[in-house]
Design a protein around this motif. Structure first.
Motif, PDB file in Angstrom:
ATOM      1  N   ASN A  72       0.808  -1.231   0.000  1.00 18.09           N
ATOM      2  CA  ASN A  72       0.000   0.000   0.000  1.00 18.09           C
ATOM      3  C   ASN A  72       0.838   1.277   0.000  1.00 18.09           C
ATOM      4  OD1 ASN A  72      -2.377  -1.589   0.156  1.00 18.09           O
ATOM      5  ND2 ASN A  72      -2.148  -1.723   2.391  1.00 18.09           N
ATOM      6  N   LEU A  73       2.161   1.170  -0.051  1.00 24.47           N
ATOM      7  CA  LEU A  73       2.971   2.370  -0.211  1.00 24.47           C
ATOM      8  C   LEU A  73       2.939   2.819  -1.668  1.00 24.47           C
ATOM      9  CD1 LEU A  73       6.155   1.693   1.970  1.00 24.47           C
ATOM     10  CD2 LEU A  73       4.014   2.810   2.606  1.00 24.47           C
ATOM     11  N   THR A  74       3.066   4.112  -1.886  1.00 21.38           N
ATOM     12  CA  THR A  74       3.024   4.675  -3.227  1.00 21.38           C
ATOM     13  C   THR A  74       4.405   5.170  -3.615  1.00 21.38           C
ATOM     14  OG1 THR A  74       0.737   5.375  -2.885  1.00 21.38           O
ATOM     15  CG2 THR A  74       1.914   6.358  -4.725  1.00 21.38           C
ATOM     16  N   TYR A  84       7.942   6.962  -1.386  1.00 21.07           N
ATOM     17  CA  TYR A  84       9.301   6.700  -1.849  1.00 21.07           C
ATOM     18  C   TYR A  84       9.409   7.199  -3.282  1.00 21.07           C
ATOM     19  CZ  TYR A  84      13.672   4.074  -2.694  1.00 21.07           C
ATOM     20  OH  TYR A  84      14.962   3.713  -2.979  1.00 21.07           O
ATOM     21  N   ILE A  85      10.545   7.796  -3.603  1.00 17.12           N
ATOM     22  CA  ILE A  85      10.785   8.281  -4.958  1.00 17.12           C
ATOM     23  C   ILE A  85      12.080   7.679  -5.453  1.00 17.12           C
ATOM     24  CG2 ILE A  85      11.212  10.291  -6.420  1.00 17.12           C
ATOM     25  CD1 ILE A  85       9.545  11.949  -4.482  1.00 17.12           C
ATOM     26  N   ASN A  86      11.995   7.000  -6.587  1.00 18.15           N
ATOM     27  CA  ASN A  86      13.179   6.438  -7.240  1.00 18.15           C
ATOM     28  C   ASN A  86      13.541   7.336  -8.421  1.00 18.15           C
ATOM     29  OD1 ASN A  86      15.103   4.164  -7.699  1.00 18.15           O
ATOM     30  ND2 ASN A  86      13.988   3.993  -9.631  1.00 18.15           N
ATOM     31  N   CYS A  87      14.697   7.978  -8.335  1.00 15.76           N
ATOM     32  CA  CYS A  87      15.153   8.862  -9.416  1.00 15.76           C
ATOM     33  C   CYS A  87      16.536   8.380  -9.829  1.00 15.76           C
ATOM     34  CB  CYS A  87      15.189  10.312  -8.936  1.00 15.76           C
ATOM     35  SG  CYS A  87      15.545  11.508 -10.250  1.00 15.76           S
ATOM     36  N   ASP A  88      16.552   7.355 -10.648  1.00 16.75           N
ATOM     37  CA  ASP A  88      17.771   6.621 -10.963  1.00 16.75           C
ATOM     38  C   ASP A  88      18.295   7.022 -12.342  1.00 16.75           C
ATOM     39  OD1 ASP A  88      19.801   4.761 -10.716  1.00 16.75           O
ATOM     40  OD2 ASP A  88      18.563   3.059 -11.295  1.00 16.75           O
ATOM     41  N   ALA A 120      17.029  22.026  -9.008  1.00 15.31           N
ATOM     42  CA  ALA A 120      15.613  22.240  -9.322  1.00 15.31           C
ATOM     43  C   ALA A 120      14.882  20.899  -9.394  1.00 15.31           C
ATOM     44  CB  ALA A 120      15.467  22.999 -10.637  1.00 15.31           C
ATOM     45  N   GLY A 121      15.551  19.890  -9.944  1.00 22.30           N
ATOM     46  CA  GLY A 121      14.945  18.564  -9.990  1.00 22.30           C
ATOM     47  C   GLY A 121      14.725  17.987  -8.609  1.00 22.30           C
ATOM     48  N   LEU A 122      15.708  18.154  -7.721  1.00 20.11           N
ATOM     49  CA  LEU A 122      15.564  17.665  -6.343  1.00 20.11           C
ATOM     50  C   LEU A 122      14.451  18.411  -5.611  1.00 20.11           C
ATOM     51  CD1 LEU A 122      19.317  17.230  -5.357  1.00 20.11           C
ATOM     52  CD2 LEU A 122      17.608  15.402  -5.452  1.00 20.11           C
ATOM     53  N   ARG A 123      14.360  19.702  -5.840  1.00 22.11           N
ATOM     54  CA  ARG A 123      13.295  20.483  -5.197  1.00 22.11           C
ATOM     55  C   ARG A 123      11.929  20.011  -5.666  1.00 22.11           C
ATOM     56  NH1 ARG A 123      16.207  26.345  -6.009  1.00 22.11           N
ATOM     57  NH2 ARG A 123      17.362  26.393  -4.029  1.00 22.11           N
ATOM     58  N   SER A 124      11.820  19.689  -6.941  1.00 21.36           N
ATOM     59  CA  SER A 124      10.548  19.200  -7.470  1.00 21.36           C
ATOM     60  C   SER A 124      10.170  17.876  -6.813  1.00 21.36           C
ATOM     61  CB  SER A 124      10.641  19.042  -8.989  1.00 21.36           C
ATOM     62  OG  SER A 124       9.422  18.605  -9.533  1.00 21.36           O
ATOM     63  N   LEU A 125      11.150  17.003  -6.642  1.00 22.08           N
ATOM     64  CA  LEU A 125      10.890  15.727  -5.973  1.00 22.08           C
ATOM     65  C   LEU A 125      10.507  15.941  -4.518  1.00 22.08           C
ATOM     66  CD1 LEU A 125      13.811  13.533  -7.390  1.00 22.08           C
ATOM     67  CD2 LEU A 125      11.455  13.701  -8.220  1.00 22.08           C
ATOM     68  N   ALA A 126      11.218  16.857  -3.848  1.00 27.63           N
ATOM     69  CA  ALA A 126      10.916  17.135  -2.440  1.00 27.63           C
ATOM     70  C   ALA A 126       9.495  17.655  -2.268  1.00 27.63           C
ATOM     71  CB  ALA A 126      11.920  18.139  -1.881  1.00 27.63           C
ATOM     72  N   SER A 127       8.988  18.352  -3.280  1.00 34.36           N
ATOM     73  CA  SER A 127       7.653  18.949  -3.169  1.00 34.36           C
ATOM     74  C   SER A 127       6.542  17.912  -3.180  1.00 34.36           C
ATOM     75  CB  SER A 127       7.426  19.947  -4.315  1.00 34.36           C
ATOM     76  OG  SER A 127       7.259  19.280  -5.562  1.00 34.36           O
ATOM     77  N   HIS A 146       7.627  11.611   5.870  1.00 32.46           N
ATOM     78  CA  HIS A 146       8.480  10.494   6.276  1.00 32.46           C
ATOM     79  C   HIS A 146       8.989   9.692   5.073  1.00 32.46           C
ATOM     80  CE1 HIS A 146       6.843  11.346  10.253  1.00 32.46           C
ATOM     81  NE2 HIS A 146       7.819  10.594  10.748  1.00 32.46           N
ATOM     82  N   GLY A 147       8.851  10.256   3.882  1.00 35.56           N
ATOM     83  CA  GLY A 147       9.273   9.551   2.675  1.00 35.56           C
ATOM     84  C   GLY A 147      10.777   9.606   2.461  1.00 35.56           C
ATOM     85  N   ILE A 148      11.219   8.844   1.476  1.00 33.91           N
ATOM     86  CA  ILE A 148      12.640   8.754   1.150  1.00 33.91           C
ATOM     87  C   ILE A 148      12.814   8.860  -0.364  1.00 33.91           C
ATOM     88  CG2 ILE A 148      14.628   7.168   1.068  1.00 33.91           C
ATOM     89  CD1 ILE A 148      13.927   6.198   3.818  1.00 33.91           C
ATOM     90  N   VAL A 149      13.871   9.548  -0.771  1.00 37.87           N
ATOM     91  CA  VAL A 149      14.229   9.681  -2.183  1.00 37.87           C
ATOM     92  C   VAL A 149      15.524   8.915  -2.431  1.00 37.87           C
ATOM     93  CG1 VAL A 149      14.913  11.261  -4.044  1.00 37.87           C
ATOM     94  CG2 VAL A 149      13.169  11.963  -2.383  1.00 37.87           C
ATOM     95  N   ARG A 150      15.537   8.123  -3.478  1.00 36.81           N
ATOM     96  CA  ARG A 150      16.813   7.590  -3.976  1.00 36.81           C
ATOM     97  C   ARG A 150      17.175   8.350  -5.238  1.00 36.81           C
ATOM     98  NH1 ARG A 150      18.263   2.537  -7.794  1.00 36.81           N
ATOM     99  NH2 ARG A 150      20.524   2.874  -7.817  1.00 36.81           N
ATOM    100  N   GLY A 151      18.369   8.918  -5.238  1.00 35.93           N
ATOM    101  CA  GLY A 151      18.873   9.622  -6.410  1.00 35.93           C
ATOM    102  C   GLY A 151      20.335   9.294  -6.621  1.00 35.93           C
ATOM    103  N   ASN A 152      20.875   9.703  -7.759  1.00 35.13           N
ATOM    104  CA  ASN A 152      22.302   9.509  -7.974  1.00 35.13           C
ATOM    105  C   ASN A 152      22.846  10.514  -8.982  1.00 35.13           C
ATOM    106  OD1 ASN A 152      21.335   8.030 -10.400  1.00 35.13           O
ATOM    107  ND2 ASN A 152      21.016   6.346  -8.955  1.00 35.13           N
ATOM    108  N   LEU A 153      24.135  10.746  -8.864  1.00 31.15           N
ATOM    109  CA  LEU A 153      24.866  11.648  -9.745  1.00 31.15           C
ATOM    110  C   LEU A 153      26.088  10.911 -10.268  1.00 31.15           C
ATOM    111  CD1 LEU A 153      24.838  14.725  -7.342  1.00 31.15           C
ATOM    112  CD2 LEU A 153      23.546  14.598  -9.482  1.00 31.15           C
TER     113      LEU A 153
END
Length: 436
Positions: free
Chosen positions: A54-56, A124-128, A139-146, A151-158
């Motif tokens: 049930n998590l999105t 949870y946000i997967n931005c791989d 700006a991309g990170l800010r958009s994801l944060a919005s 209590h969510g978590i973002v996965r990102g990478n550079l």
């Protein structure tokens, strides 16, 4: 959309990424599934084992949908929303998930900066493999944060500026040769890259530093390394500056076991004087930066982050005292019938159990548990157990002390089980929760 991002979009419209066949499934790609399980990052931050149903989840920059499929397999019963600015990629993603009978997913063709238009928030946000291609990663990170729940978590990478240095030079070369223009077919550009690299003498730095026969035979990797438009590299300090600017807080590297600077010294207990005095006082950002300066082997600065102030200081597991109140869970990717059958076979044959074969935690290889000790894991395949239950099981399977031949005491059993679980928790195979 800027002119630069439009150029990137056209590139992925022509060649959706990843270029995996529609029928291929990541079901047996345990490394990929491990990087996409939600349980690990939440446990790393909160010390709690979450229920993922049930998590999105938002798959931001989902491409051809292969990683959305990995998310669905690694986390059954989650809901997935995939977005990508390439309509061709989105169409392929829809076909892929439908082909594999995944119906708890939807896809939208839109840029990452427009995800707020979905009117939803995500656990949870997967931005791989996305941020390093953006004109403005902050700006991309800010958009994801919005669109991230508190209590969510973002996965990102550079991409790493240090590890990718030679590839960035190669991209400049092939751009100068006109191979990254819109008027040249990708297949032709790939063939010309291969022809150029093969024609170079082996001592030429570009060839010796970047070219391998395996890479030559993989068109997708060749394209991603030599012809990727707007590819950019970053350092650890730049990553932390971006997170601060986006009002996000660093949680951990995804492959955290491979970022310990102490692993780079012959004798970590006898460091050069300056490092010996200063290293214990450094911040996590400084320790990660030290690692990349000494040993820049990681292509990606692959990280988890979340909203500031959510993480709470936790006592190190080694310092816990009330162990009989501890609840132990096997990592969900280990809890399969095939893994249990393999463990039981090892027990019957009195041979070690190669636990790392069934859960390839980054940085952990060839980890064997002797059959006598591995038996302690069996109850965890049924359900999480308290240490009290595991100690009782140990007493049944080890009734006598093998040295004294006297009855195993409660203290001996607790010490043995505790030592095993502390080791396996540190390596990522089990999760420990202190009862409230």
């Amino acid at each position: 959309m800027t002119e630069l991002s439009e150029s990137v979009r056209q590139q992925f419209d022509r060649a959706p990424f990843p270029r995996q066949p529609l029928e291929r499934s990541p079901q047996d790609d345990l490394s990929l599934l491990y990087r996409h399980t939600l349980v690990t990052p939440f446990y790393k931050r909160d010390g709690k084992v979450i229920e993922t149903q049930n998590l999105t989840v938002l798959d931001a920059g989902c491409g051809s949908g292969y990683k959305a499929l990995a998310l669905a397999i690694a986390n059954p019963e989650i809901s997935i929303v995939g977005v990508d600015f390439s309509e061709s990629s989105i169409e392929l993603a829809r076909h892929r998930l439908n082909h594999h009978h995944i119906d708890n997913v939807e896809f939208h063709a839109m840029s990452l900066e427009d995800v707020g238009n979905l009117g939803r928030e995500f656990d949870y946000i997967n931005c791989d493999e996305v941020l390093y291609l953006l004109p403005n990663p902050v700006a991309g990170l800010r958009s994801l944060a919005s669109v991230l729940k508190p209590h969510g978590i973002v996965r990102g990478n550079l991409h790493s500026a240090f590890q990718r240095f030679d590839f960035f030079r190669a991209q400049q070369l092939f751009n100068m040769m006109g191979l990254m223009g819109e008027d040249i077919p990708d297949e032709m550009a790939i063939d010309l890259v291969r022809e150029t690299m093969n024609a170079l003498k082996d001592f030429a730095k570009l060839k010796s530093q970047t070219w391998t026969p395996k890479l030559s035979e993989d068109p997708e990797r060749l394209f991603a390394n030599y012809l990727l438009r707007e590819d950019k590299g970053f350092t650890v300090p730049q990553l932390f500056e971006m997170l601060e600017a986006a009002e996000l807080e660093f949680i951990s590297m995804v492959n955290w076991r491979q970022w310990n600077p102490l692993d780079l010294f012959d004798n970590p207990d006898d460091l050069p004087a300056f490092l010996g005095m200063s290293l214990p006082k450094t911040t996590i950002a400084e320790r990660l930066h030290l690692y990349e300066l000494i040993h820049p082997i990681h292509r990606l600065l692959d990280f988890w982050c979340g909203c500031p102030g959510i993480a709470r200081p936790r006592l190190s597991v080694e310092n816990w005292t009330n162990w009989e109140a501890v609840r132990v869970s096997l990592h969900p990717l280990l809890k399969t019938s095939s893994t249990r059958a393999a463990l039981e076979t090892c027990l019957h044959q009195h041979r070690g159990f190669s636990i790392s074969e069934y859960l390839p935690v980054p940085g952990v290889t060839n980890l064997f548990i002797d059959s006598v000790t591995a038996a302690s894991l069996l109850p965890l395949f049924d359900a999480p157990k308290s240490m009290f239950e595991l100690v009782a099981f140990w007493n049944k399977t080890h009734p006598l002390n093998p040295v004294t031949l006297e009855a195993t005491t409660q203290t001996e059993a607790l010490d043995a089980v505790r030592d095993l679980m502390v080791t396996l928790e540190d390596l990522g195979f089990v999760m420990l929760e202190m009862a409230r």
